[in-house]
Enzyme design. Structure first.
Site, short mmCIF file in Angstrom:
data_model
loop_
_atom_site.label_atom_id
_atom_site.label_comp_id
_atom_site.label_asym_id
_atom_site.label_seq_id
_atom_site.Cartn_x
_atom_site.Cartn_y
_atom_site.Cartn_z
N ASP A 1 -0.21 5.15 0.86
CA ASP A 1 -0.44 6.19 1.88
C ASP A 1 -0.52 5.59 3.28
O ASP A 1 -1.34 4.70 3.55
CB ASP A 1 -1.72 6.96 1.55
CG ASP A 1 -1.56 7.73 0.26
OD1 ASP A 1 -0.62 8.53 0.19
OD2 ASP A 1 -2.34 7.50 -0.68
N ASP B 1 0.86 -1.17 0.00
CA ASP B 1 0.00 0.00 0.00
C ASP B 1 0.91 1.23 0.00
O ASP B 1 2.11 1.12 0.29
CB ASP B 1 -0.86 -0.04 1.28
CG ASP B 1 -1.58 1.24 1.54
OD1 ASP B 1 -2.26 1.74 0.63
OD2 ASP B 1 -1.48 1.76 2.68
C1 XBP Z 1 -5.12 6.25 0.71
C2 XBP Z 1 -6.17 7.07 0.20
C3 XBP Z 1 -5.94 8.03 -0.89
C4 XBP Z 1 -5.34 9.36 -0.56
C5 XBP Z 1 -5.77 10.38 -1.58
O1 XBP Z 1 -4.65 5.40 -0.31
O2 XBP Z 1 -7.27 6.91 0.62
O3 XBP Z 1 -7.20 8.24 -1.38
O4 XBP Z 1 -5.77 9.80 0.72
O5 XBP Z 1 -5.34 10.04 -2.83
P1 XBP Z 1 -3.76 4.08 0.00
P2 XBP Z 1 -6.03 10.64 -4.17
O6 XBP Z 1 -3.64 3.95 1.50
O7 XBP Z 1 -4.52 2.94 -0.63
O8 XBP Z 1 -2.43 4.30 -0.68
O9 XBP Z 1 -6.50 12.03 -3.85
O10 XBP Z 1 -5.00 10.60 -5.24
O11 XBP Z 1 -7.21 9.74 -4.50
MG MG Z 2 -2.95 3.22 3.41
#
Ligand code: XBP
Ligand code: MG
Length: 256
Positions: A11, A9
């Site tokens: 973020d 993953d």
């Molecule tokens: C986490 C999310 C993302 C970001 C925003 O993604 O929920 O939506 O907060 O990204 P992950 P965008 O943990 O799956 O990496 O604004 O580009 O959608």
């Molecule tokens: Mg995440």
């Protein structure tokens, strides 16, 4: 069994990026003259909806219904502006990798273990983060990146993991996923991938009952992780050898 692939993953897992996403959203709202501001308490709740466009739509429906109809046609433009702000922050070095991430990725690269990404964030954000932290060859080391709108249903749906497994041509049980959130864990487990969870600043109050292991971070030799649940109580670092043991515990340690 040494895993055949590590699927990360982005973020909260590769880096603590959510404060930068929040900053980019708030700066975009201000730049567009919109009266919205997401503080940390609100953003913690909004993170239950994956994907920036979906999160914005959910916020408007729940908090500002009159504005929701008017803003519907502008969500794509707002999100594009937010992505430009976010990638500029990341390119400036504002999101270092979390503890142990670079070490484990380096170990996998040396051992020829496949690397992949499964995320709901936009592809531009992933590429900016990998390039800023690991360099162009680090970005190129990832066999496949499943991101953003490549699948119809974002996490907690398992679709992005399904896409990545298909591209890797590997069964779920031969891979290990790394996630920081309950919705990410649900997505990975929904696709059948054993999952190590490293809770992040916005997800440290969430339950992770289906995880292979829950640890504070991936660990470094001089900075071992805190064990929180599941496998790995006696280890201090997530390594390929540790993952192999966690996936195939000795028979006397298997629960009846
Ligand atoms: C986490 C999310 C993302 C970001 C925003 O993604 O929920 O939506 O907060 O990204 P992950 P965008 O943990 O799956 O990496 O604004 O580009 O959608
Ligand atoms: Mg995440």
């Amino acid at each position: 069994m040494i895993p055949a692939a590590l699927i990360f993953d982005v973020d909260g897992t590769l880096a603590e990026t959510e404060e930068l996403h929040r900053q980019a959203f708030n700066e975009t709202f201000a730049a567009f003259g919109l009266p919205w501001f997401w503080d940390r308490a609100l953003y913690r709740k909004l993170l239950e909806v994956a994907g920036g466009k979906e999160r914005l739509g959910h916020y408007l429906d729940a908090h500002d219904p009159p504005a929701a109809a008017a803003a519907a046609g502008r969500i794509a433009a707002l999100h594009a502006a937010k992505t430009a702000r976010y990638t500029a922050l990341v390119e400036a070095g504002a999101a270092p990798l979390r503890t142990g991430v670079g070490r484990l990725i380096g170990e996998a690269r040396r051992q020829g273990i496949a690397l992949a990404i499964a995320t709901t964030t936009s592809l531009a954000n992933v590429e900016a983060l990998l390039r800023a932290t690991l360099g162009q060859d680090g970005l190129a080391a990832f066999a496949t990146i499943g991101a953003g709108d490549m699948v119809a249903a974002k996490k907690p749906a398992p679709d992005v993991y399904g896409l990545v497994l298909e591209r890797l041509a590997l069964p779920a049980g031969r891979c290990v996923a790394f996630e920081d959130s309950a919705i990410g864990l649900a997505a990975a487990r929904g696709a059948g991938v054993p999952t190590v969870v490293t809770p992040s600043v916005y997800t440290d109050d969430q339950p992770f009952p289906a995880a292979l292991a829950v640890v504070s971070h991936l660990g470094e030799p001089r900075d071992p992780y805190c064990h929180l649940a599941g496998a790995g109580a006696a280890d201090g670092m997530v390594t390929l050898a540790a993952l192999a043991r966690w996936l195939d515990p000795p028979p006397d340690r298997v629960a009846p």
